[in-house]
Design a protein around this motif. Structure first.
Motif, PDB file in Angstrom:
ATOM      1  N   THR A 114       0.816  -1.216   0.000  1.00  0.00           N
ATOM      2  CA  THR A 114       0.000   0.000   0.000  1.00  0.00           C
ATOM      3  C   THR A 114       0.853   1.271   0.000  1.00  0.00           C
ATOM      4  O   THR A 114       0.306   2.375  -0.101  1.00  0.00           O
ATOM      5  CB  THR A 114      -0.980   0.015   1.191  1.00  0.00           C
ATOM      6  N   SER A 115       2.168   1.121   0.102  1.00  0.00           N
ATOM      7  CA  SER A 115       3.040   2.272  -0.145  1.00  0.00           C
ATOM      8  C   SER A 115       2.917   2.721  -1.592  1.00  0.00           C
ATOM      9  O   SER A 115       3.152   3.889  -1.922  1.00  0.00           O
ATOM     10  CB  SER A 115       4.505   1.900   0.128  1.00  0.00           C
ATOM     11  N   THR A 118      -2.094   2.792  -3.394  1.00  0.00           N
ATOM     12  CA  THR A 118      -3.141   3.557  -2.724  1.00  0.00           C
ATOM     13  C   THR A 118      -3.132   4.959  -3.307  1.00  0.00           C
ATOM     14  O   THR A 118      -2.067   5.469  -3.698  1.00  0.00           O
ATOM     15  CB  THR A 118      -2.928   3.605  -1.200  1.00  0.00           C
ATOM     16  N   GLU A 121      -2.662   9.906  -0.082  1.00  0.00           N
ATOM     17  CA  GLU A 121      -1.267  10.324   0.150  1.00  0.00           C
ATOM     18  C   GLU A 121      -0.830  10.097   1.586  1.00  0.00           C
ATOM     19  O   GLU A 121       0.296   9.659   1.846  1.00  0.00           O
ATOM     20  CB  GLU A 121      -1.102  11.798  -0.229  1.00  0.00           C
ATOM     21  N   ARG A 124      -0.225   6.486   2.044  1.00  0.00           N
ATOM     22  CA  ARG A 124       1.020   6.106   1.372  1.00  0.00           C
ATOM     23  C   ARG A 124       2.227   6.446   2.254  1.00  0.00           C
ATOM     24  O   ARG A 124       3.119   5.614   2.453  1.00  0.00           O
ATOM     25  CB  ARG A 124       1.119   6.812   0.025  1.00  0.00           C
ATOM     26  N   ASN A 127       2.492   4.142   5.282  1.00  0.00           N
ATOM     27  CA  ASN A 127       2.943   2.794   4.953  1.00  0.00           C
ATOM     28  C   ASN A 127       4.412   2.758   4.536  1.00  0.00           C
ATOM     29  O   ASN A 127       5.092   1.757   4.778  1.00  0.00           O
ATOM     30  CB  ASN A 127       2.043   2.193   3.876  1.00  0.00           C
ATOM     31  N   GLY A 173       6.345   2.458  -8.534  1.00  0.00           N
ATOM     32  CA  GLY A 173       5.923   3.660  -7.820  1.00  0.00           C
ATOM     33  C   GLY A 173       6.994   4.721  -7.674  1.00  0.00           C
ATOM     34  O   GLY A 173       6.734   5.791  -7.111  1.00  0.00           O
ATOM     35  N   TYR A 217      -1.235   0.320 -11.502  1.00  0.00           N
ATOM     36  CA  TYR A 217      -0.795   1.556 -10.855  1.00  0.00           C
ATOM     37  C   TYR A 217      -1.227   2.782 -11.671  1.00  0.00           C
ATOM     38  O   TYR A 217      -1.724   3.763 -11.113  1.00  0.00           O
ATOM     39  CB  TYR A 217       0.728   1.520 -10.690  1.00  0.00           C
TER      40      TYR A 217
END
Length: 224
Positions: A114-115, A118, A121, A124, A127, A173, A217
């Protein structure tokens, strides 16, 4: 090995870190098995028969007796096929191996996932902090080449998500979750682990997985 592919079946999906754990356990033991690919959007009668409670993979079927939950399956594999043991014999070390494997499931998997996946913010950032804290504990716990010493052990297999999936999702990410600068011992462990011949042979192809999760993503970001 004595067990043949008809006697041992693994119900799973190739992209699952939990299924990969079981594949590693079987391959490190040299156990022959039949892999039965599942469609989790359209669950098979076989899956529902063997895992009616959770209805998910992995499920190991040995002599028509099903076992589910990846860490439980790994213990069963180690107890059933004695060659190349990956759980320590000494009770305290055995308990600690179970502890760290569960720690990975409880503290690393969801937080690191979930870093990236999600669109909240604050969630994020929270996490990412939790992932860093958990990985620091594992960095401090790693004393040798592997968590199992000189050979791959129970915790190493449980941590396949960290070695393979964390770098993949951090690339998607644009994060710095597992790097040589932040966690040098853990990073070096991941390279040793992934370059082990049996591990290398077992891992799913990275490019299709990267493309699949990158599309997921991108859709998430587009929905913000």
């Amino acid at each position: 090995m004595a067990a043949n592919g008809e006697e041992v079946k693994l119900l799973g999906v190739a992209a699952s870190t939990f299924v990969c754990r079981v594949q590693l356990g079987l391959n490190l033991k040299g156990v022959e098995y039949k892999f039965v690919e599942q469609d989790l959007e359209n669950k098979s009668e076989e899956l529902l028969k063997y895992n009616p409670i959770h209805k998910k993979v992995p499920v190991l079927v040995h002599k028509e007796r099903p076992i589910s939950e990846s860490l439980v399956i790994l213990e069963y594999i180690d107890d059933t096929w004695k060659v190349n043991p990956f759980l320590p014999a000494e009770p305290y070390q055995r308990a600690m191996a179970r502890f760290w494997a569960k720690f990975i499931d409880d503290k690393v998997l969801l937080a690191s996932w979930t870093s990236v996946f999600t669109n909240d913010e604050k969630e994020r950032e929270k996490n990412i902090r939790e992932s860093d804290e958990a990985l620091k504990f594992l960095e401090d716990e790693l004393k040798g080449k592997f968590f199992g010493g000189e050979e791959i052990g129970f915790v190493d297999i449980a941590a396949v998500y960290i070695a393979f999936w964390v770098p993949l999702i951090q690339d998607i990410g644009g994060l710095q979750l597992l790097t040589n600068e932040k966690f040098p011992k853990l990073y070096n462990w991941s390279q040793e682990f992934l370059n082990h011949p049996i591990v290398k042979e077992t891992m799913p192809p990275r490019d299709p997985l990267f493309a699949f999760f990158k599309a997921r993503y991108d859709n998430l970001i587009a929905s913000e």
